[in-house]
Design an enzyme around this catalytic site. Structure first.
Site, PDB file in Angstrom:
ATOM      1  N   GLY A 109       9.663   7.213   3.137  1.00 57.23           N
ATOM      2  CA  GLY A 109       8.661   8.220   3.406  1.00 57.23           C
ATOM      3  C   GLY A 109       8.760   9.488   2.587  1.00 57.23           C
ATOM      4  O   GLY A 109       9.683   9.683   1.790  1.00 57.23           O
ATOM      5  N   GLU A 110       7.770  10.364   2.797  1.00 61.55           N
ATOM      6  CA  GLU A 110       7.728  11.680   2.164  1.00 61.55           C
ATOM      7  C   GLU A 110       7.488  12.743   3.227  1.00 61.55           C
ATOM      8  O   GLU A 110       6.713  12.537   4.170  1.00 61.55           O
ATOM      9  CB  GLU A 110       6.593  11.767   1.122  1.00 61.55           C
ATOM     10  CG  GLU A 110       6.678  10.754   0.006  1.00 61.55           C
ATOM     11  CD  GLU A 110       5.792   9.545   0.262  1.00 61.55           C
ATOM     12  OE1 GLU A 110       4.919   9.601   1.166  1.00 61.55           O
ATOM     13  OE2 GLU A 110       5.993   8.534  -0.423  1.00 61.55           O
ATOM     14  N   GLY A 124      17.267   2.694  -6.320  1.00 66.39           N
ATOM     15  CA  GLY A 124      18.561   2.668  -6.985  1.00 66.39           C
ATOM     16  C   GLY A 124      19.502   1.674  -6.352  1.00 66.39           C
ATOM     17  O   GLY A 124      19.149   0.956  -5.403  1.00 66.39           O
ATOM     18  N   ASP A 138      -0.577   5.076   2.613  1.00 67.40           N
ATOM     19  CA  ASP A 138      -0.624   5.394   4.043  1.00 67.40           C
ATOM     20  C   ASP A 138      -0.200   6.851   4.198  1.00 67.40           C
ATOM     21  O   ASP A 138       0.965   7.150   4.439  1.00 67.40           O
ATOM     22  CB  ASP A 138       0.299   4.440   4.810  1.00 67.40           C
ATOM     23  CG  ASP A 138       0.226   4.644   6.315  1.00 67.40           C
ATOM     24  OD1 ASP A 138      -0.497   5.548   6.764  1.00 67.40           O
ATOM     25  OD2 ASP A 138       0.921   3.893   7.043  1.00 67.40           O
ATOM     26  N   HIS A 139      -1.165   7.766   4.058  1.00 72.26           N
ATOM     27  CA  HIS A 139      -0.873   9.195   4.014  1.00 72.26           C
ATOM     28  C   HIS A 139      -1.582   9.953   5.125  1.00 72.26           C
ATOM     29  O   HIS A 139      -2.642   9.540   5.593  1.00 72.26           O
ATOM     30  CB  HIS A 139      -1.326   9.784   2.668  1.00 72.26           C
ATOM     31  CG  HIS A 139      -0.312   9.655   1.584  1.00 72.26           C
ATOM     32  ND1 HIS A 139       0.029  10.694   0.756  1.00 72.26           N
ATOM     33  CD2 HIS A 139       0.458   8.614   1.202  1.00 72.26           C
ATOM     34  CE1 HIS A 139       0.945  10.308  -0.100  1.00 72.26           C
ATOM     35  NE2 HIS A 139       1.223   9.038   0.151  1.00 72.26           N
ATOM     36  N   THR A 162       8.677   1.927  -8.204  1.00 70.56           N
ATOM     37  CA  THR A 162       7.666   2.672  -8.951  1.00 70.56           C
ATOM     38  C   THR A 162       7.912   2.675 -10.449  1.00 70.56           C
ATOM     39  O   THR A 162       6.966   2.864 -11.221  1.00 70.56           O
ATOM     40  CB  THR A 162       7.610   4.126  -8.455  1.00 70.56           C
ATOM     41  OG1 THR A 162       8.909   4.719  -8.593  1.00 70.56           O
ATOM     42  CG2 THR A 162       7.176   4.183  -7.005  1.00 70.56           C
ATOM     43  N   ASN A 220       3.879  13.749   4.513  1.00 73.72           N
ATOM     44  CA  ASN A 220       3.147  13.012   5.539  1.00 73.72           C
ATOM     45  C   ASN A 220       3.831  12.985   6.892  1.00 73.72           C
ATOM     46  O   ASN A 220       3.167  12.783   7.908  1.00 73.72           O
ATOM     47  CB  ASN A 220       2.937  11.566   5.068  1.00 73.72           C
ATOM     48  CG  ASN A 220       2.205  11.507   3.754  1.00 73.72           C
ATOM     49  OD1 ASN A 220       1.079  11.965   3.651  1.00 73.72           O
ATOM     50  ND2 ASN A 220       2.858  10.966   2.736  1.00 73.72           N
TER      51      ASN A 220
END
Length: 327
Positions: free
Chosen positions: A106-107, A174, A37-38, A191, A110
């Site tokens: 998120g990143e 983590g 979703d980008h 991931t 985006n």
């Protein structure tokens, strides 16, 4: 048995192509399909970023068996969580209950597009926790007035809900994020094939849970073509998620990966026609305890040939090698 999925990589394919690949992926036997979703591709060579929710709506109508999932949606900056809940409920109805909502912090790539600042990781986790509370309440049919630190709703209610509430999976990396989000989510997304992540999640989570992972592959009859394609399209993968989350533009990813060589990429992504090498790479995930593993075939130009020639035999090999899951 371990379930194997196909990735609708919105960064490398257009919307019409993605819908076609989704139908073919179901036809050849994948168990589920996940969509990124980008708003941006990772690097310009990928060249695409259609709206994932429109794509998934179309996919829900050209498939009938595979489960569908966002991998993953950030419900905090670009989207308000109440709107994410509405989208998820609609997908749940359209798919006949086959949709899982995958969420993450998120990143920057985006989220910066709406002109808001990019929060530090601790604040992003605070926002995600509030967002999950809002989304969960709405998906369960509540009329919600919510006054949080980061989000508010005023008598929000979803009017079209699937028969069973949409389940939520959350991406973690983590111990801190696991302890925080395992009690709030139904399933784990991660991931890296690390068994410690699965064990910590199972210790913190109440009840059965899926562990959903993802691995890129670059299948091609020509190993050199496969390696070059992986380098061109997926060299950003070498940075790791702690770097990838904070870079804001495709130019930044290009600069950050300028010294990554094709042979470096080939060390982390299986490249070429050898299906047994792909199985060996994927096995790290089921050995770590992942129940669901989505494959990412690198490069739009390779998708159709992969689906037509390699995906079926690869799935046969994967299912023969993977252990049966404990009930």
């Amino acid at each position: 048995m371990t379930r194997f999925g196909y990735t609708l990589m919105t960064e490398q394919s257009g919307p019409r192509e993605l819908v076609r690949y989704a139908a073919d992926a179901e036809r050849v036997g994948f168990d589920f399909e996940v969509s990124s979703d980008h708003f941006f591709p990772w690097i310009e060579e990928q060249g695409h970023a259609p709206y994932a929710w429109s794509v998934l709506g179309a996919v829900s109508q050209v498939t009938s068996r595979v489960d569908l999932m966002t991998y993953v949606t950030c419900p905090t900056v670009r989207y308000h969580p109440a709107v994410v809940a509405q989208k998820a409920a609609t997908l749940g109805v359209l798919s006949g209950g086959r949709f899982t909502l995958g969420l993450g912090a998120g990143e920057n790539l985006n989220e910066h597009v709406v002109g808001e600042r990019w929060p530090a990781v601790g604040e992003r986790h605070d926002m995600l926790e509030e967002a999950i509370e809002v989304i969960r309440s709405l998906l369960e049919g509540e009329r919600l007035t919510y006054d949080g630190v980061h989000f508010r709703t005023d008598s929000a209610q979803l009017w079209d809900l699937p028969e069973d509430p949409v389940e939520i999976a959350v991406a973690v990396s983590g111990a801190q994020s696991i302890s925080r989000f395992a009690p709030l989510a139904d399933h784990l997304v991660a991931t890296d094939p690390e068994s410690s992540l699965i064990q910590r999640w199972n210790d913190a989570h109440d009840g059965p849970s899926r562990a959903i992972g993802q691995i890129p592959i670059s299948w091609d009859p020509d190993p050199e073509v496969a390696t070059q394609r992986a380098h061109e399209q997926f060299r950003w993968f070498a940075g790791g998620w702690h770097v990838n989350a904070d870079l804001p533009t495709t130019e930044a990813f290009d600069a950050a990966t300028q010294y990554v060589r094709p042979e470096d990429v080939a060390q982390s992504i299986p490249c070429g026609p050898d299906l047994d090498a792909i199985v060996e790479a994927v096995s790290a995930y089921w050995e770590a305890g992942f129940t669901d593993i989505a494959l990412v075939q690198v490069g739009d130009a390779a998708q159709q040939r992969f689906l037509d020639e390699a995906a079926g035999p690869l799935l046969d090999k994967l299912r023969a090698a993977a252990p049966a899951l404990e009930s």
